[in-house]
Structure formats: C-alpha cells, structure tokens
Design a protein around this motif. Structure first.
Motif, PDB file in Angstrom:
ATOM      1  N   ARG A  86       0.825  -1.214   0.000  1.00  0.00           N
ATOM      2  CA  ARG A  86       0.000   0.000   0.000  1.00  0.00           C
ATOM      3  C   ARG A  86       0.861   1.267   0.000  1.00  0.00           C
ATOM      4  NH1 ARG A  86      -5.513  -1.026   0.929  1.00  0.00           N
ATOM      5  NH2 ARG A  86      -5.676   1.183   0.410  1.00  0.00           N
ATOM      6  N   LEU A  87       2.007   1.195   0.675  1.00  0.00           N
ATOM      7  CA  LEU A  87       2.924   2.342   0.688  1.00  0.00           C
ATOM      8  C   LEU A  87       3.463   2.626  -0.707  1.00  0.00           C
ATOM      9  CD1 LEU A  87       5.284   2.237   3.785  1.00  0.00           C
ATOM     10  CD2 LEU A  87       3.982   4.182   2.932  1.00  0.00           C
ATOM     11  N   LYS A  88       3.762   1.559  -1.419  1.00  0.00           N
ATOM     12  CA  LYS A  88       4.278   1.689  -2.782  1.00  0.00           C
ATOM     13  C   LYS A  88       3.231   2.391  -3.656  1.00  0.00           C
ATOM     14  CE  LYS A  88       6.529  -1.165  -6.256  1.00  0.00           C
ATOM     15  NZ  LYS A  88       6.652  -2.533  -6.732  1.00  0.00           N
ATOM     16  N   ARG A  89       1.978   1.952  -3.473  1.00  0.00           N
ATOM     17  CA  ARG A  89       0.891   2.577  -4.249  1.00  0.00           C
ATOM     18  C   ARG A  89       0.751   4.050  -3.867  1.00  0.00           C
ATOM     19  NH1 ARG A  89      -4.113  -1.456  -3.506  1.00  0.00           N
ATOM     20  NH2 ARG A  89      -3.000  -3.377  -3.890  1.00  0.00           N
ATOM     21  N   ALA A  90       0.915   4.338  -2.573  1.00  0.00           N
ATOM     22  CA  ALA A  90       0.795   5.737  -2.123  1.00  0.00           C
ATOM     23  C   ALA A  90       1.888   6.580  -2.772  1.00  0.00           C
ATOM     24  CB  ALA A  90       0.882   5.803  -0.605  1.00  0.00           C
ATOM     25  N   LYS A 100      -6.973   8.086  -0.472  1.00  0.00           N
ATOM     26  CA  LYS A 100      -7.243   8.536   0.902  1.00  0.00           C
ATOM     27  C   LYS A 100      -5.978   8.465   1.745  1.00  0.00           C
ATOM     28  CE  LYS A 100     -12.080   7.151   1.052  1.00  0.00           C
ATOM     29  NZ  LYS A 100     -13.028   6.177   1.609  1.00  0.00           N
ATOM     30  N   LYS A 101      -6.046   9.074   2.938  1.00  0.00           N
ATOM     31  CA  LYS A 101      -4.944   8.964   3.903  1.00  0.00           C
ATOM     32  C   LYS A 101      -4.953   7.529   4.441  1.00  0.00           C
ATOM     33  CE  LYS A 101      -6.926  12.359   6.247  1.00  0.00           C
ATOM     34  NZ  LYS A 101      -7.233  13.265   7.356  1.00  0.00           N
ATOM     35  N   LEU A 102      -3.775   6.928   4.533  1.00  0.00           N
ATOM     36  CA  LEU A 102      -3.708   5.534   4.993  1.00  0.00           C
ATOM     37  C   LEU A 102      -3.595   5.473   6.515  1.00  0.00           C
ATOM     38  CD1 LEU A 102      -1.293   3.904   2.364  1.00  0.00           C
ATOM     39  CD2 LEU A 102      -3.771   4.278   2.227  1.00  0.00           C
TER      40      LEU A 102
END
Ligand SMILES: [Mg+2]
Length: 223
Positions: free
Chosen positions: A63-67, A74-76
């Motif tokens: 998910r960090l990579k996608r961010a 949205k904010k994770l």
C-alpha cells in the motif's frame, strides 16, 4: 434437519453417551497451564506473533508503494488493538496463575508497566516513519486512559493519531459492535484503514478495514 435423520442422530448420540456412562475427562488444568507457560517461554508465542506481523508488514509495504505512485486516494491508517497485540499482559497473567477477577486484571493494567509486543512495535515504528496514521482501539475503558497512554509511551509507542477506549457504560456482550463503530469513526475522518490487527476475533469482525490479521492468544477469550 429432516425429522427422521434428527431422530437417528439423537439415537446414535444416546448410544454413545449411555454406553460409556461418563464423559471423557478433560485435560488437567495445571498441565494446561504448564503448556501455556512453555508456549511463551520457549519463544514459540513471539515467533507466531512475528509471523503474523510479517504478513501485515508485507501488505503495508504494497500500500505504501501505491501511495508513493499517487494511486491511493485517501490517507492511509492502521488500527491496532492494545492488550496481547501492542502490549503484553503476560507477566501479570502468570502472576495470577492465568486467573484473577476482572478488577484484578484491570488494576494490573492500571500500573502501566506492560511491555511492548516487539513485532507489533516494529510495525508501528515503520508505519509512523512512513507517515501512516496509527489508531489504537482497545477494550480497556475510559477510566484507564491516562494509565494506558503512559504505558504505550513507556513501551515505545510514543505517538498516535487516535486512542479509542470503551465507554464505561458499554453493555453489549461482545466487544465487536464498539470496535466496529470506532473504526467507522476513523473512516469518517477520511482515512482508509488498510490493516486491522488484534488477538481476538471480536477485534476483527465487521469490516471497516482492507485486511485483518489475527495474532495468537491461547490465554483468554473476549467475545
Ligand atoms: Mg487484545
């Protein structure tokens, strides 16, 4: 169930019960306690915890990579339960011989001396270092807020974006409805809860998280 099958099942059951005359003796309590101590002292418990947290970490990194690629809208956020997820009550549980009244257990928690569960602390540190919001959602009640904050800080969980404690007048048998509401309130603040980690099924049921991770806890059950 078909009535005939129902009667046959009842018949088989009564033959089994009445033929033996008594139920199989359950495991001896002191021997079970010995197994629980061994599970902890051998390092097996922490090893199992680390395995679960490792899976959670892998997903967090995806998910960090996608961010970083700007594909998250949205904010994770991550949600962590506290007892037997972020902090360990093991030494108090052992002192009370895996028993104790609810009052004794809560008073022990109020001392604020529980140690961190190391794999979870590492995940927490990684999340904070990468600007992922961390919310604690615990079944501890509001009167224990100050002690809980002190304990989290002393154990290394120095910052958080929210700490939800159960209301003192909560009456439901299961902790799940309270925890579901708490996660829903986090989402209402605009967060996407990517991970929800707990040691009880009641920490995890009811959605409001992209993935859930269940840590082992053979020491007690919270419905
Ligand atoms: Mg817990």
């Amino acid at each position: 169930m078909n009535k005939k099958i129902h009667l046959i099942c009842l018949g088989v059951l009564s033959v089994l019960v009445f033929n033996t005359g008594y139920a199989k003796e359950p495991k001896n309590l002191d021997l079970v306690k010995g197994v629980l101590i061994q599970y902890h002292d051998s390092g097996e418990y922490e090893k199992e915890q680390a395995k679960v947290i490792n899976h959670a970490m892998q997903y967090l990194k995806i998910r960090l990579k996608r961010a970083k690629q700007k594909t998250e809208t949205k904010k994770l956020a991550i949600v962590l339960d506290i007892d037997e997820t972020s902090l360990s009550n093991y030494s108090d549980m052992k002192k009370m011989s895996f028993g104790g009244t609810l009052r004794q257990i809560m008073d022990a928690q109020a001392n604020g001396t529980d140690s961190a569960i190391t794999p979870t602390l590492k995940l927490y540190q990684y999340a904070k270092a990468n600007n992922i919001a961390v919310f604690f959602v615990t079944g501890r009640t509001e009167p224990y807020r100050a002690a809980t904050e002190k304990n989290l800080t002393n154990a290394g969980y120095t910052k958080w974006d929210g700490l939800s404690l159960k209301g003192d007048t909560y009456k439901e048998r299961s902790a799940a409805p309270y925890k579901i509401r708490a996660r829903s309130l986090i989402e209402n603040q605009g967060y996407d809860i990517i991970l929800n980690i707990g040691d009880q099924q009641s920490d995890l049921t009811g959605g409001h998280a992209d993935k859930t991770f269940k840590l082992p806890n053979p020491y007690y059950l919270i419905p």
